[in-house]
Design an enzyme around this catalytic site. Sequence first.
Site, short mmCIF file in Angstrom:
data_model
loop_
_atom_site.label_atom_id
_atom_site.label_comp_id
_atom_site.label_asym_id
_atom_site.label_seq_id
_atom_site.Cartn_x
_atom_site.Cartn_y
_atom_site.Cartn_z
N ARG A 78 0.85 -1.19 0.00
CA ARG A 78 0.00 0.00 0.00
C ARG A 78 0.89 1.24 0.00
O ARG A 78 1.70 1.42 0.90
CB ARG A 78 -0.90 -0.02 1.24
CG ARG A 78 -1.77 1.19 1.32
CD ARG A 78 -2.70 1.25 2.52
NE ARG A 78 -3.07 2.66 2.60
CZ ARG A 78 -2.99 3.42 3.67
NH1 ARG A 78 -2.64 2.91 4.83
NH2 ARG A 78 -3.29 4.70 3.59
N HIS A 122 -2.96 10.90 0.81
CA HIS A 122 -2.42 10.69 2.15
C HIS A 122 -1.79 12.02 2.58
O HIS A 122 -0.60 12.12 2.85
CB HIS A 122 -1.42 9.54 2.15
CG HIS A 122 -1.21 8.89 3.49
ND1 HIS A 122 -1.35 7.53 3.71
CD2 HIS A 122 -0.87 9.40 4.69
CE1 HIS A 122 -1.08 7.25 4.98
NE2 HIS A 122 -0.78 8.37 5.59
N TYR A 297 -4.67 1.38 15.76
CA TYR A 297 -3.48 1.39 16.61
C TYR A 297 -3.79 1.16 18.07
O TYR A 297 -3.03 0.50 18.78
CB TYR A 297 -2.74 2.73 16.46
CG TYR A 297 -2.10 2.88 15.10
CD1 TYR A 297 -0.84 2.35 14.85
CD2 TYR A 297 -2.78 3.48 14.05
CE1 TYR A 297 -0.26 2.45 13.60
CE2 TYR A 297 -2.20 3.58 12.79
CZ TYR A 297 -0.94 3.06 12.57
OH TYR A 297 -0.37 3.14 11.33
N GLU A 354 -3.69 -0.28 8.10
CA GLU A 354 -2.51 0.10 8.90
C GLU A 354 -2.66 -0.51 10.29
O GLU A 354 -3.72 -0.44 10.91
CB GLU A 354 -2.38 1.62 9.10
CG GLU A 354 -1.95 2.39 7.90
CD GLU A 354 -1.76 3.88 8.19
OE1 GLU A 354 -1.49 4.26 9.36
OE2 GLU A 354 -1.90 4.67 7.24
C1 FCB Z 1 -1.57 7.07 10.72
C2 FCB Z 1 -1.11 7.62 9.40
C3 FCB Z 1 0.26 7.15 8.98
C4 FCB Z 1 1.20 7.06 10.15
C5 FCB Z 1 0.59 6.28 11.27
C6 FCB Z 1 1.49 6.10 12.46
O1 FCB Z 1 -2.44 7.98 11.29
O2 FCB Z 1 -2.02 7.29 8.39
O3 FCB Z 1 0.71 8.00 7.96
O4 FCB Z 1 1.56 8.33 10.53
O5 FCB Z 1 -0.59 6.89 11.69
#
Ligand code: FCB
Length: 449
Positions: A78, A122, A297, A354
């Site tokens: 990606r 992005h 996250y 992510e």
């Molecule tokens: C997300 C972003 C990515 C990176 C991660 C840690 O919010 O999409 O670019 O900064 O966090």
Amino acid sequence: MPTEAKFPQGFLWGAATSAYQIEGAWNEDGKGPSIWDTFSHMPGKIRDGSNGDVACDHYHRWREDVALMKELGLKAYRFSVSWPRVLPQGRGPINPKGLDFYDRLVDALLAAGIEPFLTLYHWDLPQALQDLGGWANRDVAHYFADYAAVLVRRLGDRVRWWATHNEPWVVAWLGHGLGEHAPGLRNLKVALQVAHNLLLSHGLAVDVLRDGGKDARVGIILNLSPIHPASAKPEDVQTAQQVDGFYNRWFLDPLFRGSYPADVWALFATQGLLPHVTPGDMAQMARRVDFLGINYYTRAVVAHDPEAEFGVRYVHVEGSTYTEMGWEVYPQGLYELLVRLHREYKIPALLVTENGAAFPDAFTPEGRVHDANRKDYLRAHFLAAHRALQEGVPLLGYFVWSLLDNFEWAYGYTKRFGLIYVDFPTQRRILKDSALWYQQVIAENAVVS
Ligand code: FCB
């Protein structure tokens, strides 16, 4: 006896990056400046005073980087396209060298057996469009759709996976509400109008991509988190609902239900923050997508606190582990989120676009990086995703953030998220232990213990 969590055949194991964070070459080969060039060059905006002028120098080292992806066995990669590299003014004349760069990258990925997964936006808006008011200007939504058309015309025969936006919440709130990201505005009303225009631009681009791509799978990427109340007290529970509304549902509901969430709408109305909505916008935003990408996250634990900003206190959880970003390690939250999206929003397909962790890495004299903490983080999250799969959640793939250590926005180079260590002074790349472990997971399509 070793147990194993086997993933479905064809599961898209990948890694993610974004243009501004890795490419460098900020003013080469005809590229126009973006709002991140402008912002990072302003004193005091980036924690270590750095910028993305060089970053991982990927613009020049992409061959080497694709070779590393191949070595890891990635099934998908990606990346994002820098809008001002392709359209230096944001609209109008195309920069052929900019478009060629992505064309070559896509070909190299396909030749390496890696599925390209392209994100259109992005965060690096052409500065020329910011000069017209940026995302607060509704016209920019239409320029975005035109930009999508340029890319799909050139790459639509080879790229199947298209994401319009990465994390519109961050663009709106951190960029326009709190001023921590480019363009650095602090105006909540503008932030909400920006959020609206971003979703609108998404819907406009979906139509364009569908028309142009042979076998296009089109979607959007949101940053989502479960929001938990710090206690069972009604005021904490209510605060958690509000934060969930503002953080998650404000984006999910327009995309998948065609309307803003009524409770948050009412709340923003009392504060005079509501965006201007033109008839037809909500239907445009709710265009059918093929997938939702989730950047996960951590969770948030919140308490009602009249003294705190917006009346919300973010609570530190005793006994939990935190990453270098100060984010709680909470794999269960990924499971919870995936199940919720499947049940409440009936989304046809989900991808984790992510997930990863920053820890303070160092390399040994032998050239190794022993990042057991990152490996443990990933492992626990893969297993959480696997549990969701077992409950019938249509999860198609998983991208680790990030392929490489890179420019972490307002944190500069102080946070390392990579599977691959980058020694910035020399640009040397070193596969961390987590990368070697990931290589095995991909090869076996399973997490083995
Ligand atoms: C997300 C972003 C990515 C990176 C991660 C840690 O919010 O999409 O670019 O900064 O966090």
